[in-house]
Design an enzyme around this catalytic site. Structure first.
Site, PDB file in Angstrom:
ATOM      1  N   GLN A  82     -23.191  68.092 -31.342  1.00 57.19           N
ATOM      2  CA  GLN A  82     -23.141  67.013 -30.366  1.00 57.19           C
ATOM      3  C   GLN A  82     -22.023  67.304 -29.369  1.00 57.19           C
ATOM      4  OE1 GLN A  82     -21.383  62.971 -31.010  1.00 57.19           O
ATOM      5  NE2 GLN A  82     -23.533  62.319 -31.009  1.00 57.19           N
ATOM      6  N   TYR A 128     -18.540  56.590 -24.209  1.00 57.07           N
ATOM      7  CA  TYR A 128     -17.861  57.777 -23.703  1.00 57.07           C
ATOM      8  C   TYR A 128     -18.386  58.106 -22.302  1.00 57.07           C
ATOM      9  CZ  TYR A 128     -16.178  57.721 -28.442  1.00 57.07           C
ATOM     10  OH  TYR A 128     -15.600  57.312 -29.617  1.00 57.07           O
ATOM     11  N   ARG A 170     -28.282  61.496 -27.310  1.00 59.72           N
ATOM     12  CA  ARG A 170     -27.855  60.335 -28.092  1.00 59.72           C
ATOM     13  C   ARG A 170     -27.631  59.158 -27.146  1.00 59.72           C
ATOM     14  NH1 ARG A 170     -27.130  57.744 -33.161  1.00 59.72           N
ATOM     15  NH2 ARG A 170     -24.969  57.085 -33.446  1.00 59.72           N
ATOM     16  N   GLY A 185     -25.362  57.744 -41.727  1.00 56.78           N
ATOM     17  CA  GLY A 185     -23.958  58.081 -41.582  1.00 56.78           C
ATOM     18  C   GLY A 185     -23.198  57.922 -42.874  1.00 56.78           C
TER      19      GLY A 185
END
Length: 378
Positions: free
Chosen positions: A99, A179, A226, A313
């Site tokens: 990623q 982000y 993503r 996760g």
């Protein structure tokens, strides 16, 4: 025959052993130079039975760093350190994407050699940054000039090229969780009036350019993205997440990408406000669903066709043999949050396999090349 979570899946020409994905999780155990130590190699090797591993958020330049002790892909040394990890996963029969990430305003001058973080607009997030000297208030970022954006795109291009040297099977472009790319996508953080702000088309432009650059280095069918449409983490908001992300997914669908990896809901809540079945219909490629899935819910999603793959996760943190445990309906170990961020083996490589039912991982990699790794971040 009904679809099954444990059935193989063809992802862009790559055969995955099952439809379980290990989600990317920042664990802050890289060294201070952004290189991968042996401890990380062992962690990922242990979990290689996942159909696909998406390696943790990996910064594309010194400007992109947002937390201490996170891995990078902007130097040859970093790529070489990742190669040891990808080789280990491949030796166990696994597949692994990386990623690629730019943190944007979710950083601090202490992490950037005194420079201000960058963002689409000069809007400070609420909260505190995690730095090498402790938590500090976020600062107001510097708005990127239009002339600087080609360099941001080049950062992703170079990182994608290094990812090939590092032995990855593909790329996931991080466009979520507040982000930099997500800051451009959502109108709560993008107040620009130039070609990169205003309309949904303009706000998508940076992601489009980044994907163009990454796909110069990789086949399009080995590149995923993503997205986190309603996640409020890192002070994110949008005036119309349903409409905007349906549009984004329609546009991304035309590219022929490997997948869209979508966080359904928010990181800090189980509340889901959007209709993710509608979002899924806008994207023709593989759809990876994420956020709070357990075995029953994941099986139901795959069988109903609302997800092609499901990423997990926290269950993968405490259960390196999660695929085996789910397949055999074995009890799960609980993850200890104290070991989530930073530190050593505790809470990272010391979770046991189910006794007598799965092989133990190979011996720990040699510590001869180990570098210090400690710290904490989200």
């Amino acid at each position: 025959m009904p679809l099954d979570l444990f059935a193989p899946f063809n992802l862009g020409g790559l055969t995955l052993a099952n439809r379980m994905v290990m989600a990317p999780m920042t664990r802050n155990r890289a060294d201070a130079d952004g290189c991968v130590p042996p401890l990380m190699v062992d962690h990922y090797r242990q979990r290689a039975t996942a159909g696909l591993i998406v390696a943790e958020s990996t910064t594309v330049s010194p400007q992109a760093v947002g937390y201490p002790f996170t891995p990078g892909l902007y130097t040859g040394a970093q790529a070489a350190s990742w190669r040891r990890l990808t080789d280990a996963v491949h030796e166990e029969g696994g597949r692994i994407f990386v990623q690629l990430q730019h943190c944007g305003r979710i950083s601090h001058p202490d992490l950037l050699d005194g420079q201000a973080p960058v963002a689409p607009s000069a809007l400070a997030p609420a909260g505190r940054a995690v730095t090498y000297s402790g938590a500090q208030d976020f600062v107001t970022p510097r708005a990127l000039g239009a002339g600087e954006l080609p360099d941001v795109v080049d950062q992703f291009r170079r990182a994608a090229a290094l990812a090939r040297q590092a032995g990855f099977d593909g790329i996931e472009v991080h466009a979520g969780n507040g982000y930099l790319i997500d800051q451009f996508l959502r109108d709560g953080t993008n107040h620009r009036t130039d070609a990169y702000g205003g309309s949904a088309t303009a706000r998508l432009r940076l992601l489009d350019e980044v994907l163009d650059a990454v796909c110069e280095q990789w086949p399009t069918e080995q590149v995923g993205v993503r997205l986190t449409p309603e996640n409020g983490f890192n002070s994110m908001s949008d005036s119309d997440p349903q409409g905007h992300f349906e549009y984004f997914l329609r546009q991304l669908s035309a590219r022929g990408l490997a997948y869209a990896h979508v966080l359904e809901g928010g990181m800090a809540t189980t509340t889901v406000s959007l209709d993710y079945s509608r979002l899924r219909k806008r994207f023709a490629g593989a759809y990876i669903a994420n956020n709070g899935y357990d075995l029953a819910r994941a099986q139901a999603a795959v069988r109903a066709g609302t997800a092609d793959l499901v990423s997990f996760g926290t269950p993968f943190i405490a259960n390196p043999d999660l695929v085996h445990r789910y397949r055999e309906n074995l009890p799960l170990a609980a993850a200890d949050p104290a070991g989530f961020y930073g530190g050593g083996e505790a809470g990272y490589t010391d979770y046991p396999f189910h006794q007598g039912d799965a092989p133990q991982t190979r011996a720990l990699a040699t510590e001869a090349d180990a570098r210090p790794a400690a710290g904490a971040a989200r």
